[in-house]
Every structure is written in structure tokens, then in C-alpha cells.
Design a protein around this motif. Structure first.
Motif, PDB file in Angstrom:
ATOM      1  N   VAL A   1      -1.425  14.095   5.931  1.00  0.00           N
ATOM      2  CA  VAL A   1      -1.440  13.580   4.556  1.00  0.00           C
ATOM      3  C   VAL A   1      -1.519  12.049   4.590  1.00  0.00           C
ATOM      4  O   VAL A   1      -1.347  11.430   5.639  1.00  0.00           O
ATOM      5  CB  VAL A   1      -0.174  14.018   3.776  1.00  0.00           C
ATOM      6  N   TYR A   2      -1.781  11.474   3.422  1.00  0.00           N
ATOM      7  CA  TYR A   2      -1.915  10.015   3.333  1.00  0.00           C
ATOM      8  C   TYR A   2      -0.662   9.284   3.805  1.00  0.00           C
ATOM      9  O   TYR A   2      -0.734   8.234   4.423  1.00  0.00           O
ATOM     10  CB  TYR A   2      -2.196   9.591   1.887  1.00  0.00           C
ATOM     11  N   ALA A   3       0.508   9.848   3.484  1.00  0.00           N
ATOM     12  CA  ALA A   3       1.753   9.129   3.768  1.00  0.00           C
ATOM     13  C   ALA A   3       2.212   9.292   5.216  1.00  0.00           C
ATOM     14  O   ALA A   3       3.256   8.747   5.588  1.00  0.00           O
ATOM     15  CB  ALA A   3       2.847   9.574   2.804  1.00  0.00           C
TER      16      ALA A   3
ATOM     17  N   LYS B   1      -9.269   4.025   8.729  1.00  0.00           N
ATOM     18  CA  LYS B   1      -9.149   2.558   8.724  1.00  0.00           C
ATOM     19  C   LYS B   1      -9.379   1.917  10.087  1.00  0.00           C
ATOM     20  O   LYS B   1      -9.716   0.736  10.165  1.00  0.00           O
ATOM     21  CB  LYS B   1      -7.734   2.155   8.282  1.00  0.00           C
TER      22      LYS B   1
ATOM     23  N   GLU C   1      -3.512  10.507  -5.559  1.00  0.00           N
ATOM     24  CA  GLU C   1      -4.061   9.851  -6.753  1.00  0.00           C
ATOM     25  C   GLU C   1      -3.289   8.572  -7.046  1.00  0.00           C
ATOM     26  O   GLU C   1      -2.077   8.535  -6.917  1.00  0.00           O
ATOM     27  CB  GLU C   1      -3.943  10.782  -7.982  1.00  0.00           C
TER      28      GLU C   1
ATOM     29  N   MET D   1      -0.234   5.398  -4.410  1.00  0.00           N
ATOM     30  CA  MET D   1      -0.968   6.645  -4.277  1.00  0.00           C
ATOM     31  C   MET D   1       0.059   7.774  -4.160  1.00  0.00           C
ATOM     32  O   MET D   1       0.848   7.813  -3.222  1.00  0.00           O
ATOM     33  CB  MET D   1      -1.859   6.623  -3.046  1.00  0.00           C
TER      34      MET D   1
ATOM     35  N   ARG E   1       2.169   4.939  -0.293  1.00  0.00           N
ATOM     36  CA  ARG E   1       1.561   6.275  -0.341  1.00  0.00           C
ATOM     37  C   ARG E   1       2.705   7.281  -0.333  1.00  0.00           C
ATOM     38  O   ARG E   1       3.565   7.238   0.553  1.00  0.00           O
ATOM     39  CB  ARG E   1       0.704   6.525   0.894  1.00  0.00           C
ATOM     40  N   ILE E   2       2.715   8.153  -1.303  1.00  0.00           N
ATOM     41  CA  ILE E   2       3.787   9.142  -1.420  1.00  0.00           C
ATOM     42  C   ILE E   2       3.172  10.534  -1.443  1.00  0.00           C
ATOM     43  O   ILE E   2       2.257  10.806  -2.232  1.00  0.00           O
ATOM     44  CB  ILE E   2       4.602   8.888  -2.716  1.00  0.00           C
ATOM     45  N   ASP E   3       3.622  11.395  -0.541  1.00  0.00           N
ATOM     46  CA  ASP E   3       3.244  12.807  -0.606  1.00  0.00           C
ATOM     47  C   ASP E   3       4.524  13.593  -0.825  1.00  0.00           C
ATOM     48  O   ASP E   3       5.386  13.668   0.062  1.00  0.00           O
ATOM     49  CB  ASP E   3       2.507  13.223   0.678  1.00  0.00           C
TER      50      ASP E   3
ATOM     51  N   ASP F   1      -5.844   7.989   6.464  1.00  0.00           N
ATOM     52  CA  ASP F   1      -5.813   6.557   6.799  1.00  0.00           C
ATOM     53  C   ASP F   1      -6.273   6.287   8.231  1.00  0.00           C
ATOM     54  O   ASP F   1      -6.498   5.129   8.603  1.00  0.00           O
ATOM     55  CB  ASP F   1      -4.407   5.980   6.594  1.00  0.00           C
TER      56      ASP F   1
ATOM     57  N   GLU G   1       0.812  -1.227   0.000  1.00  0.00           N
ATOM     58  CA  GLU G   1       0.000   0.000   0.000  1.00  0.00           C
ATOM     59  C   GLU G   1       0.851   1.285   0.000  1.00  0.00           C
ATOM     60  O   GLU G   1       0.744   2.098   0.931  1.00  0.00           O
ATOM     61  CB  GLU G   1      -0.915  -0.028   1.223  1.00  0.00           C
TER      62      GLU G   1
END
Lengths: 496, 496
Positions: free
Chosen positions: B424-426, B450, A485, A481, A92-94, B447, A90
Motif C-alpha cells: 500500500v501507499y503508506a 519514485k 485519494e 493521501m 499517506r494513510i491506509d 511509492d 507527504e
């Protein structure tokens, strides 16, 4: 006689597993998938001898064992495919936003550490030494220590040898997989409370699973325990369906209840419906059908004795009547598949009747009103499965009740029977307590891998030292992601 | 004086939450996202009065509170966007294969049930009543019962009113959000052990979080507790970096250690490096820098007292020396930011020095050899963050050590300082025990949702009665896994 692995030996294996974890952490998803496919090949190549040994240890028919072996091979392959696709890492990169003083953050999932697996007796291949728990833990990047099930020690050893052959062939550290034998409760407790163990997977009784769960939570550093502990898998039959299909439903129910001498965790041990002519037809068909069940041995004598004991406790409760019974086991001629009936108030007020009886035993609860059915749904403990035997019209008439049933199970069936657990992504094999200790995870299907990973974020980490999953050029070509996106390409960075 | 919500009132609110859950379960991801955006608007519209009230309750500067309010609004909006994208429903569809006698299976994630949230004192907006735990639980489809933090009761009430205004405006059941007040330990325990509560989120002390964790695991039906309990966030400084940047690093470290009077859970309370001239330069710079720290109040008097008490316990340990100290709080003139140094053997053998001191306090551990650094890494308990202050060459020289550090934290930084947690997501805000009770989840970033979902599978369920997420025509137009492949379209079924 099963040898008890010594504490010294266990300590050594835990130490080796810790070393192997450092190795596994740096393998790519492709390398782990290759390993898993090699294990699948190795198991697939095991010939008639394996089946003969397991048949002798478990009494399970050769046809069933052949199917279970194929399923086990399929588990390793399908989990390997999912692992290689990067689903469970999974990423995820920001990206950094220097103008906002925001750094570069990249997160992915790593293995949680060494996992102890306690296999089940009723699936000597698919839920045991080389079963789904072992496959999913290795897929996650975790070393595995299996505590062999004492009911099939030779089978367990053959499977352990198969995995170890692959470890050797790959030149991987031997600590990736260890096989511990023994019958004492202390061995399992010792493994679970060891500070270098990071998770436990278990399939078996409520008593056994809950004991491990409690040990794990009392540790100085508590760890997750994924225990699948059984279920009575209720069938709620509604009026329109019952009227048109009472006889068909009874045949399906009996077949599912007695499949494999009732030794499935999704065995439908409870049938709930409104009283009346349709339910009488259902019950009358059960009486006939039970006589057609072919006798077979149970897994071992202990299970047969436990089945008879717990079944008789249920039968001896007040306001309970046997409606169908037949000898269905061959060992000592003692095992009788039985179905009893009772009324809703008795069922609601006597917790003994809600306990799982492992084997071919069912309870039909005859309800006076739909309110009684609702009350049973409300009081129900967590289940692996619930079956709604209904027509579309029945569903439409009972939306609130059906919505409530969703809170009580992991898998909800519309007709059909719950035995038969497909190994696919959409399978949920896990439900609210006490069916499992953690309803948020499944022990069947590739998603089983999720149990053994945890996220780690890297902040401003140099590309050279990032794991492959998170590098700029996406060498594994997996879906990631990026800034919210999904993206399968490499990163187009503005700086050089 | 804070009113203690009565048990009768709590029971009523739990009952209403259970009813609201049945409603929420049938909302779509878009409806929940709209609700969350409306809460964001409502909080955004709260004017100067809110800031004044919170400033009076917490002593936090208005500029910081303005930023934290914007962050809180941003959390609701970014979590809403993630929820609407369907990320956390994770739909998986395996179509029927009649020729193989395989049924249709469809799985997605539903809310786990009512969630109790215990807010933190140090982030009265972002980690409290209307903070990330509440936003992510509602996003998951779970009713929330907040136990208000007694250190900022008026702030908590204003935030609760903001959420309730939206509940009323949407015409949703009032049980979606409840606000419980009180200071007694019993209230929190009562909420956690109530059978209708399905999860707990907590930010605070190890003692508080662990107590809730133990209560939750002793229940008849254990439930997950997501407790973020603090961390000492070690900085491992390596030789090449230290040689070239000792002074810069000291300035960064001091700024991070004293940011917000050291009241961040990612405060870097531990600094580890090899002895030598570079480390001496680092320490000498600390001595100067601490004199530049502007004094400010801590959150409340209790925190100041606790800071001084625990700091002094550390200072009084043998083989410990104060290297930098200055008055950095204004309240009673008693709060002194302090940094002590000790040697590796003292640190390794005295567990008191590994305990978090909440406030501007740090320990510099002077190591004789790289082996001592490795031993510290090995012995380290779980952390929210670990910072590696290093050059690329340092990383290359210490790959094994850095790999070990990955097992000890949720977020690994390459230089920079750990205070500053991007939403953020990461982001991973959560690490191995005792930094949190469950390293598999984050409490910051989308996240976080979750934590509050669980999967449910539907087998052969009629399309009409499936949730929107799983219907054939994909009305929500979300990305779904169909037969193992991601797909945003509607299903092309061969049968009519």
C-alpha cells in the motif's frame, strides 16, 4: 586569517546537533515555517553594513548583492510556505481493514538527521551560509552545520549570527545551527565522515564535490551527498533560428557568457551549430559585442588565476582559434573574456575542450553535418542546462536529437539563455553527473527540501502518539493521501 | 545447469534497452499503465504449471505461492493505477510573468534510464523477475534488465516470457525487458558498471548489495543502487505490556520468527526486555511453543547450510544460552529453529550478535535497567522495522526512547509482528543503512516507482512539444501544481 575550528569543537557541535535533531523531529511544519520566516526577517533587516562587507570580500557589485540578498530572503520565505503546506511531509494513510486482517499504516517524511553545508563563493548569500541548502535542510527538520566558505568569512559570520539570533529568540537548542570555519581540506573531510552526519550539501568544483561524495560512500554507513559541481551548459543552435536571428542570438549569448564576469554555474560555455553564412554572422557579432563588455573584478584573485590558467589550456589545444577576446576584468588587467572556435571532430576527440572553465569563456563548435551535432549530443556529459536555440520548425525537424538532449540535463530551454535561475517549484537546478552527484534532486526552489527527508511508517500506532501530520483529526489541515485519494479533512473512522 | 549469458549478448541487450528508453520516454502514463495491467493479466493467467515449477525450485508451499502470485499480480495493478494517476510525474508549472521578466517553467519526472534488477530467492514472484522492482521501473518509464536468481531459473524464465509476450502484443521495442542468466559474480558486476545502466535494484545479502553499491559509486558516472539487504527487526518489549501479555506475545513472536522457516527480511530476530518474572514467563512460553512449529524445507540447501553455520557462530559466543530449540526443517533433518538469550552487556560488546542470521533464529536480550535498553537502541544499526510491544502507558513513560527508535528504522510497529508487508501507499520497506543502501525510498508499495524517476524542467518550451503531462490543456487530466496550487484543470492563459 581564518581560524580553524578545532576537532574538539567540531565534535561538540556535532553532538549538540544530534540533540537538536531530537528536538526538531518533534516540531510541527508550522513551527519550522515560523522559524524560517523569522530568519528571513532577520536577514532582511541587515543593512548597508552587510552589503559593504560582502562587496569588499567578493568584489560583487552592490546592485547585484542587493538583488541576491532579496533572493535569499525570498528563499527562506517561499521554502517556509511550502514546508507549512505540508508538501514535503507527504502523509499517506491506509486505514485498517480488520476483515482482511490488515493493520493501520501511516507514513510521512521526517528529517534525515544532521546536514553539513559547504557554501559556494560565487553566491555569498543565496548559496552560502544562510543560503538555499541551509533553509531547505532546516525546513526538512534537520540541524545544519555550515563549513563557511573562506572567500567571504565576515559575510558568513554575519549570516550565522542572524540565524543564531533566531535560535536564541525561539528558545530552540543551539545545536540547530553551527558555524565552522577553516581552510583545510581535513575539516571538510572530518565532517563528512563523522558517523553522526546524515547528509552533505555542496556547491563548488567537480574536484571538491567528488572528493566529498567518495568520502561519504566509503563510510561504514554511507550517506547522500548533494554536490552541484558545475556545467558547460551547451547551446544548440538550429538553422532556421540562426538564419533569422544570428545577430540577436550573438548579443544574448555574449551577455549571458559575461554576466557577473562569467561566474555563474549556468554560464553557457559551449555553442554548437552548423557551419555557414549564418554562423559566420553570429561569430562576427561576437567579435564586436565583446568590446562592449564592462570590465569588473572576479570574486577573488584565486578565481582569476584559475580562469586564466584553464582558459589558456583550452586555447593552446590544436585546431583551436580565438574568435573574440577583450580585457573584461580590472584586477591586474589580466582577465580576458575569450571565445574560441573549433571543429566538431576536434571537440569530440579532445576531452580537454569539454571541461568547465569558470569565468567568461566560450567555445563555438562549427559542425559540418547534423550527424556531427548528434554525435556531440550523444557524447555530452551531464549538464545543469541545455539551450535549444530554434524555431518551431527546427524542433519538428530534430525531434530525435532534442529527445536525446533531455537525457543530458536538468533544465531544457527553448531560446533565451540559461543564466537566471528562478526560485520556483518548477525549477530544476541539478542534472546528470558530473553536473551534480544526484540528478534526482534540485538545489533551487522549494523542492530542494526533498533532499533532506526520508519516509517512516507507523503501524497500528495510537493516535495520541502519532505526529500531528498523521493524527486522525488532521490538526494541521494539510492535504493527505487516505486510502489512495487526496483528502484535507479529518478521518471518519468507523470504530470509536 | 544455468547458462551464462555472454558479454556480447549482454552488450546487445543494453544497447536495445537504450533504444527502448527513447521509446518509453515518449509513452504516456496511461500507455504504461495499460502495459502493466496486461502483464498482470498475463501472470494471473499462468496456471498450476507455474506453481508446480516454483514449488519444485523453492520448496515453498503451494498455498504460500498462490498467495504470493496474487500479491505479484496486485503489485502490477496497483502500481499501474498509481502511475496512471500521474502521482510520480509530479507536474509543476510556474507560468510566465512577463512584467517581471520571468519565463514559463514546467517540470515533471521522467524515467532515469535502464534499470538492472537483481531478484531475491525468498520471494520468487513478488521480489524477483516480474516483482515489484521490475513493475516500478517500467511504471517510471525505464527499460529493465533482470539478472535471474539462479535458485529458481525456470520460474524466472516463465515470468520473463510473460512480460515478453506483452511487449510483443503491444508492438513495443523488445529492449524494454531483458532476461540475463548466469551464476557468476562477474555478470552482475559487468551490468552494474556499464555506462548505459542508470540504476540498480537488488534484494539479498548485505555482502551482495554492498558490493554492487561500491561498484556503482566507483563508476565514472556514479548511479543509484537500491539494495534491500536484510535486518534483524528488533522487538522492544515494555513492562506493562509484558506483565499482562507475556504468553500471548511469546506465541506471536514464535509464529513470526518461524513463518516461512524464518525466511522473511522482516523476521524479528531480536527481542529486548527488562529481566524479571514477566520475561521469564515469555521465555518459558517460547520453550513450549517451539515444539509446535511444523517442520518444512528451507529455500535451498545453500540457505540451510548458511543458516546453520551463522546460527552456530552466534550460539558459540560467550555468555549465550540456548533457551528454545527444535528441528523445524525436513531437509537432512539438520535445521533447528533456535532462540538464545544473553545479557545486555554481552550483546552491546559483541557485534557478532547484531548480525542477521537468515532463518528461524532469535536472540532475547535480558536487560538489567532501562538505561541498558536505551544503550541498545542507541547502538542499533539501521533496520527495516522496529516493533514496540507496549501499552499506551509504556509509550508515555518512554517517549525519548521511542523517539530515538524512529531514527533506526523505516517502519515502526505498535505491537503486532513485522512479518507481513502490505503493498500500500503508506508502506515503507526500506530503512537506514545497512538494512538498505538508501533509506529515502521504499521497495514495496506504489511509492517504489519514485526510485526510478528524475525531474526535468522545460523553460519557455512551445506547448506542441511539451510532454502531455505539462501541456496547457492537461490532456491526461492529472493533478498538477500550478503557481504553487494543486489544480486538475487546463491552464487559463491570458495570452492567445
Amino acid at each position: 586569517m581564518i581560524e580553524e575550528t578545532s576537532k574538539e569543537n567540531i565534535d561538540k557541535r556535532i553532538q549538540r546537533a544530534a540533540e537538536a535533531f531530537q528536538f526538531l523531529k518533534n516540531t510541527t511544519i508550522n513551527e519550522r515555517a515560523e522559524f524560517m520566516n523569522a530568519v528571513a526577517d532577520q536577514i532582511e533587516a541587515l543593512g548597508e553594513e552587510l552589503l559593504a562587507v560582502t562587496h569588499a570580500e567578493t568584489s560583487l557589485p552592490l546592485a547585484r548583492l542587493t538583488g541576491e540578498k532579496a533572493r535569499t530572503v525570498g528563499q527562506w520565505r517561499s521554502y517556509a510556505k511550502a514546508v507549512a503546506a505540508g508538501i514535503y511531509t507527504e502523509p499517506r494513510i491506509d486505514l485498517a481493514q480488520p476483515e482482511k486482517q490488515k493493520g493501520d499504516l501511516r507514513k510521512y517524511h521526517v528529517g534525515i538527521g544532521t546536514v553539513v553545508v559547504f557554501g559556494a563563493s560565487n553566491f555569498p548569500f543565496a548559496f552560502s551560509t544562510a543560503g538555499g541548502d541551509t533553509a531547505s535542510a532546516i525546513g526538512a527538520g534537520c540541524p545544519v552545520i555550515v563549513k563557511a566558505h573562506p572567500a567571504h568569512p565576515k559575510t558568513s559570520q554575519i549570516m550565522a549570527d542572524a540565524i543564531n539570533t533566531v535560535v536564541t529568540a525561539f528558545g530552540w537548542p543551539e545545536g540547530i545551527f553551527s558555524h565552522i570555519t577553516g581552510t583545510s581540506y581535513e575539516t571538510g573531510a572530518y565532517l563528512t565522515q563523522h558517523s553522526d552526519i546524515q547528509a552533505v550539501a555542496f556547491t563548488g568544483s567537480l574536484q571538491g564535490g567528488k572528493a566529498l561524495f567518495d568520502i561519504a560512500n566509503r563510510r561504514e554507513n554511507p550517506i547522500p551527498v548533494f554536490a552541484e559541481m558545475g556545467s558547460i551548459n551547451p547551446v544548440f543552435a538550429f538553422q532556421n533560428l540562426l538564419e533569422t536571428k544570428a545577430e540577436i542570438l550573438a548579443k544574448e549569448y555574449m551577455a549571458s557568457l559575461t554576466l557577473g564576469v562569467g561566474q555563474f554555474c549556468t554560464n553557457p560555455g559551449l555553442f554548437i551549430a552548423l557551419k555557414g553564412n549564418s554562423l559566420d554572422r553570429f561569430i562576427n557579432t561576437l567579435k564586436d559585442e565583446i568590446l562592449n563588455v564592462a570590465p569588473a573584478n572576479m570574486l577573488h584573485k584565486g578565481i582569476l588565476e584559475s580562469f586564466e590558467k584553464h582558459k589558456n589550456i583550452a586555447i593552446e589545444q590544436p585546431n583551436v582559434e580565438i574568435i573574440a577576446s577583450a580585457n573584461t576584468t580590472t584586477e591586474d588587467g589580466q582577465g580576458h573574456a575569450s571565445i574560441i572556435k573549433t571543429n566538431a571532430q576536434t571537440f569530440l576527440n579532445n576531452p580537454v575542450l569539454s571541461e568547465e572553465v569558470f569565468g567568461p569563456f566560450g567555445i563555438v563548435v562549427v559542425c559540418e553535418t547534423i550527424d556531427e551535432i548528434r554525435e556531440i549530443a550523444h557524447q555530452l556529459k551531464g549538464q545543469l542546462t541545455i539551450t535549444v536555440a530554434a524555431t518551431d520548425e527546427d524542433l519538428r525537424d530534430n525531434l530525435t536529437l532534442v529527445s536525446l538532449l533531455k537525457d543530458k540535463c536538468g533544465r531544457l530551454l527553448f531560446n533565451g539563455m540559461p543564466t537566471g535561475v528562478e526560485v520556483v517549484y518548477a525549477m530544476q537546478h541539478g542534472g546528470p553527473f558530473p553536473s551534480t552527484t544526484d540528478s534526482r534532486f534540485t538545489s533551487v526552489g522549494p523542492d530542494a527540501v526533498k533532499r533532506f527527508v526520508r519516509p517512516i511508517s507507523f503501524q497500528n500506532w495510537p493516535d495520541e502518539f502519532l505526529p500531528e501530520e498523521l493524527k486522525n483529526d488532521n490538526p494541521l489541515q494539510i492535504s493527505r493521501m487516505v486510502d489512495g485519494e487526496m483528502n484535507s479533512g479529518s478521518l471518519k473512522l468507523q470504530t470509536t
